[in-house]
Each structure stands twice: as structure tokens, then as C-alpha cells.
Motif scaffolding. Structure first.
Motif, PDB file in Angstrom:
ATOM      1  N   LEU A 205      -1.416   6.659  -8.561  1.00 20.99           N
ATOM      2  CA  LEU A 205      -1.389   5.226  -8.851  1.00 20.99           C
ATOM      3  C   LEU A 205      -2.677   4.771  -9.528  1.00 20.99           C
ATOM      4  N   ARG A 206      -3.806   5.339  -9.116  1.00 16.12           N
ATOM      5  CA  ARG A 206      -5.067   4.990  -9.794  1.00 16.12           C
ATOM      6  C   ARG A 206      -5.014   5.381 -11.268  1.00 16.12           C
ATOM      7  N   GLU A 207      -4.443   6.542 -11.551  1.00 16.02           N
ATOM      8  CA  GLU A 207      -4.365   6.995 -12.940  1.00 16.02           C
ATOM      9  C   GLU A 207      -3.343   6.190 -13.751  1.00 16.02           C
ATOM     10  N   MET A 208      -2.472   5.448 -13.067  1.00 21.32           N
ATOM     11  CA  MET A 208      -1.472   4.633 -13.761  1.00 21.32           C
ATOM     12  C   MET A 208      -1.777   3.140 -13.689  1.00 21.32           C
ATOM     13  N   GLU A 209      -2.970   2.789 -13.251  1.00 21.38           N
ATOM     14  CA  GLU A 209      -3.313   1.378 -13.071  1.00 21.38           C
ATOM     15  C   GLU A 209      -3.188   0.568 -14.355  1.00 21.38           C
ATOM     16  N   ASP A 210      -3.382   1.190 -15.495  1.00 19.16           N
ATOM     17  CA  ASP A 210      -3.345   0.465 -16.768  1.00 19.16           C
ATOM     18  C   ASP A 210      -1.959   0.439 -17.392  1.00 19.16           C
ATOM     19  N   ASP A 224       5.444   9.689   7.735  1.00 22.23           N
ATOM     20  CA  ASP A 224       3.985   9.672   7.647  1.00 22.23           C
ATOM     21  C   ASP A 224       3.524   8.231   7.871  1.00 22.23           C
ATOM     22  N   VAL A 225       3.610   7.786   9.112  1.00 20.45           N
ATOM     23  CA  VAL A 225       3.416   6.367   9.430  1.00 20.45           C
ATOM     24  C   VAL A 225       2.024   5.883   9.019  1.00 20.45           C
ATOM     25  N   LEU A 226       0.987   6.580   9.440  1.00 26.39           N
ATOM     26  CA  LEU A 226      -0.369   6.133   9.124  1.00 26.39           C
ATOM     27  C   LEU A 226      -0.662   6.266   7.638  1.00 26.39           C
ATOM     28  N   GLY A 227      -0.152   7.337   7.020  1.00 24.39           N
ATOM     29  CA  GLY A 227      -0.372   7.527   5.590  1.00 24.39           C
ATOM     30  C   GLY A 227       0.269   6.434   4.760  1.00 24.39           C
ATOM     31  N   ARG A 228       1.469   6.009   5.145  1.00 21.75           N
ATOM     32  CA  ARG A 228       2.147   4.940   4.413  1.00 21.75           C
ATOM     33  C   ARG A 228       1.391   3.626   4.535  1.00 21.75           C
ATOM     34  N   ARG A 234      -3.733  -0.045  -0.069  1.00 21.64           N
ATOM     35  CA  ARG A 234      -4.497   0.220  -1.289  1.00 21.64           C
ATOM     36  C   ARG A 234      -3.667   0.076  -2.558  1.00 21.64           C
ATOM     37  N   THR A 235      -2.427  -0.400  -2.407  1.00 23.07           N
ATOM     38  CA  THR A 235      -1.512  -0.508  -3.542  1.00 23.07           C
ATOM     39  C   THR A 235      -1.373  -1.966  -3.945  1.00 23.07           C
ATOM     40  N   ALA A 236      -1.690  -2.260  -5.204  1.00 19.57           N
ATOM     41  CA  ALA A 236      -1.653  -3.645  -5.667  1.00 19.57           C
ATOM     42  C   ALA A 236      -0.243  -4.108  -6.016  1.00 19.57           C
ATOM     43  N   ILE A 237       0.674  -3.169  -6.241  1.00 22.32           N
ATOM     44  CA  ILE A 237       2.038  -3.530  -6.627  1.00 22.32           C
ATOM     45  C   ILE A 237       2.965  -3.405  -5.423  1.00 22.32           C
ATOM     46  N   PRO A 238       4.126  -4.079  -5.435  1.00 21.61           N
ATOM     47  CA  PRO A 238       5.047  -3.992  -4.300  1.00 21.61           C
ATOM     48  C   PRO A 238       5.443  -2.545  -4.011  1.00 21.61           C
ATOM     49  N   LEU A 255       8.568  -3.301   7.466  1.00 24.02           N
ATOM     50  CA  LEU A 255       7.881  -4.503   6.993  1.00 24.02           C
ATOM     51  C   LEU A 255       6.827  -4.980   7.980  1.00 24.02           C
ATOM     52  N   LEU A 256       7.197  -5.085   9.246  1.00 20.02           N
ATOM     53  CA  LEU A 256       6.248  -5.590  10.233  1.00 20.02           C
ATOM     54  C   LEU A 256       5.165  -4.563  10.548  1.00 20.02           C
ATOM     55  N   GLY A 257       5.469  -3.288  10.322  1.00 24.16           N
ATOM     56  CA  GLY A 257       4.473  -2.250  10.552  1.00 24.16           C
ATOM     57  C   GLY A 257       3.529  -2.040   9.386  1.00 24.16           C
ATOM     58  N   GLY A 258       3.761  -2.750   8.283  1.00 28.19           N
ATOM     59  CA  GLY A 258       2.875  -2.634   7.135  1.00 28.19           C
ATOM     60  C   GLY A 258       3.097  -1.395   6.298  1.00 28.19           C
ATOM     61  N   SER A 259       4.290  -0.772   6.398  1.00 30.27           N
ATOM     62  CA  SER A 259       4.580   0.442   5.641  1.00 30.27           C
ATOM     63  C   SER A 259       5.330   0.177   4.344  1.00 30.27           C
TER      64      SER A 259
END
Length: 367
Positions: A205-210, A224-228, A234-238, A255-259
Motif C-alpha cells: 500500500l505504501r508503494e501504491m500511495e500515489d 489474523d486479528v491483531l494484524g488486520r 495504517r490504511t488511509a483508504i477504506p 467493524l466494532l473490532g476495528g478490522s
């Protein structure tokens, strides 16, 4: 308005080319046509596309559970007894595509009985949707060629690019080639089918930011609950949840878990009844929806646009409604037509599914 019979007909239609993505590969559409018969002669029809690498269902398992388990439980109920139907279907765990097909066939039969389009019974917001097309694993130039063809032939300007390969830079190169070739004339988003780790997804995603991506879907494993959660922060897009949300309970969890911050609705997975519940949950929480695709044929695609067009929230984005174009043939008597990048619902009672019986005879695999 009683249900008198439920049947499941397996059929197989080859794809014109293999469809490759991180969680699987498809060469033949081995689907099941589900029909719900009513006492007045009406027949509701839907399609179940099994995906064993995602939900564990196969063509044989769908056919068996529909005919041997679900049919005896729902025959004799009224077409309006939807809650009773689902209470009985849910005695059996899992089997999402099988349950969804029974549900949608029931709605189709109900719409025909009442003389009203199902999209009107659901909500009736609009009569069409913009179309998004899936670009599978390929080399950069071949992906550019596919998009150029679909833009010219069908007017489609939104594309979901399948990613999740290792090394991830090949997928980044494909997305970059599309953006550089077509500029801002197309919308691009990516779908990893759970193929990367959270750290791989973050680097990609960093390499595709532009590259002005509008969505990122299921980049790393659902368990991968914690990884998600780390990635979503750290993801600016939905960040779209798809395979990780097979039902309303999982939608709440993600949604409520922030994943996740957006939800893909697939009528092939949640039918019309549970897709309603997913959409209403998202609407209440201010969360965007995407109408997803389970590599449906035309019958399934017609069901998807029927639901997606019914609500403002589900019709706001382009729906994934074009994968049937990768099939060598299909079962509808009147094939779907994508014109100027849009697909219309059919203004007829039910969902508008009318099967070409000669084609069904040709492609069914139980005879």
C-alpha cells in the motif's frame, strides 16, 4: 402461496480463460441452479456458486443439502414465511451459498406471485447500477489490454485488481501500469483475497500511495486479528471485509473490532434477506458497502443488481457485476447487457430470471 417443491440442478460451464487470484483458481463454473416451486405454478430461480477454498461448499454439497435437508424443512410453508424458512435453514450450520440461493429463489417466486419486481419489494431506489470489472492475476501489459477492451466494448470505468501474490511488487507493477496508461479515466481498487501478511500489505500500500486507490479488500487473513487491526490503523483508504464477513454477526465483529471500515455484500453468500440485514447494519453505523461478486453467472449477477439497485447505499459505488463475461456461455434466455458501463434491473415480476431450458439441458451434469 405454499412452497410445494425445491430442486437443485448442478451444471457446468467453462470459463473462456482461467480466473486466478490469491485464494483459488477457476476453470469451470460448477454451479447449482436452485428452484422453489409454488402451488400456483410459479417457479422462483437462483444460482449457488460454491467456493470450497473460501466457504467449504462444493457443487455436490450444495445439491445434497438443498434437496435432502432444506427442501423437506421448507415445503409446505408459505412464501411469506421468510422468518420461519430461515429459522429452519439455520438449524444447519454454514452452507451460505446453498441458503442464499434458496432465499433468493423464494423472493423471486414471491415477486412473481405478487406481480412486482423484487427490487421494488426490497427498496426500489434505482433501476440500474454502475459496473466494476475484476482483473485477475496477469502481467502488466495483459492487464492493460483487458481494461482497454472492456472500456471500449462495455464502457466500464471501474476495475478491481486482484493482488496478493508474492513477491507483491508484481501486483504493484500491474496497478501502476493501469494508472499510468489510463490516468484518471478509471477508478482502481485492489483485492488481496487474504493473500498477504499484514506487513506485506502495508508495504504494498505504501508503494501504491500515489495511485489513487479507492478501496483495499481483504489483503491479509481474516483470522489474523491483531494484524488486520494494525493494518487498518495504517490504511488511509477504506478497508473492505469480504470473506471474513459471511453474515451479520461477523460484520459487527469486524467493524466494532476495528478490522474493517467497509463491507462487501454478496447476495450469493447472504441472499436477499440477510443482505438486507448486513446493509442496514452498515447504514446504521455509517459504513460503506460494495456489491461483491462470487464469480457469479448471469443468474447470480441479475440477483446482485436486483439487490444493489434497491438501496441508495448499495448503489452508490459500482457493483461487481461483470464476471459472467468470462464464461463461455450462460443459462438466461435473454442475456444480460452492460451498456455505457451500467447494468439495469428488469422491470418484471420477480427478479427477471428466465432460463433457456435447452441450455440447461446441455450444461446440467446430473443426466
Amino acid at each position: 402461496m405454499k412452497i410445494t417443491r425445491v430442486e437443485a440442478i448442478p451444471f457446468a460451464i467453462p470459463y473462456t480463460h482461467p480466473l486466478r487470484f490469491a485464494s483459488g483458481e477457476q476453470h469451470v463454473a460448477e454451479h447449482v441452479l436452485v428452484r422453489v416451486h409454488g402451488e400456483d405454478g410459479v417457479v422462483g430461480t437462483a444460482e449457488a456458486p460454491p467456493r470450497p477454498y473460501t466457504y467449504g461448499e462444493t457443487q455436490d454439497s450444495v445439491r445434497a443439502v438443498v434437496e435432502k435437508v432444506f427442501a423437506p424443512q421448507v415445503v409446505g410453508l408459505d412464501l411469506l414465511d421468510r422468518e420461519q424458512v430461515h429459522a429452519r435453514l439455520n438449524r444447519t450450520v454454514a452452507n451460505p451459498a446453498a441458503k442464499a440461493a434458496v432465499d433468493m429463489a423464494l423472493w423471486d417466486a414471491l415477486g412473481q406471485t405478487l406481480g412486482r419486481p423484487v427490487t421494488k419489494l426490497l427498496g426500489g431506489y434505482t433501476d440500474r447500477m454502475r459496473v466494476s470489472h475484476m482483473v485477475g492475476f496477469d502481467e502488466p501489459q495483459k492487464a492493460v489490454d483487458v481494461v482497454a477492451e472492456f472500456m471500449q466494448r462495455y464502457g466500464i470505468t471501474t476495475y478491481k485488481v486482484k493482488v496478493g501474490r508474492r513477491p507483491y511488487r508484481l501486483d504493484v507493477a500491474v496497478v501502476r501500469a493501469l494508472r499510468e496508461h489510463f490516468g484518471d479515466t478509471i477508478e482502481l481498487y485492489v483485492d488481496g483475497n487474504r493473500g498477504w501478511t499484514a506487513s506485506e500489505a502495508a508495504r504494498a500500500l505504501r508503494e501504491m500511495e500515489d495511485l489513487d486507490l479507492t478501496l483495499a479488500e481483504e489483503l491479509n487473513p481474516a483470522d489474523d486479528v491483531l494484524g488486520r487491526r494494525w493494518l487498518v490503523e495504517r490504511t488511509a483508504i477504506p478497508f473492505v471485509a469480504d470473506e471474513s464477513v459471511p453474515g451479520p454477526a461477523e460484520v459487527v465483529r469486524e467493524l466494532l473490532g476495528g478490522s474493517a471500515t467497509a463491507i462487501s455484500i454478496k447476495t450469493a453468500r447472504t441472499g436477499f434477506t440477510y443482505s438486507q440485514r448486513v446493509h442496514f447494519l452498515c447504514e446504521s453505523l455509517g459504513v460503506e458497502n460494495v456489491m461483491g461478486n462470487q464469480i457469479d453467472g448471469q443468474v447470480g449477477t441479475l440477483c446482485s443488481v436486483t439487490f444493489g439497485a434497491a438501496y441508495r447505499g448499495t448503489s452508490a459505488r459500482a457493483g461487481e457485476l461483470s464476471n459472467f463475461l468470462d464464461m463461455a456461455d450462460d443459462l438466461l434466455a435473454e442475456p444480460l447487457q452492460i451498456v455505457d458501463g451500467e447494468l439495469h434491473v428488469r422491470d418484471v415480476p420477480g427478479t427477471g430470471v428466465l432460463i433457456d431450458e435447452e441450455k440447461l439441458t446441455r450444461y446440467r451434469t446430473d443426466r
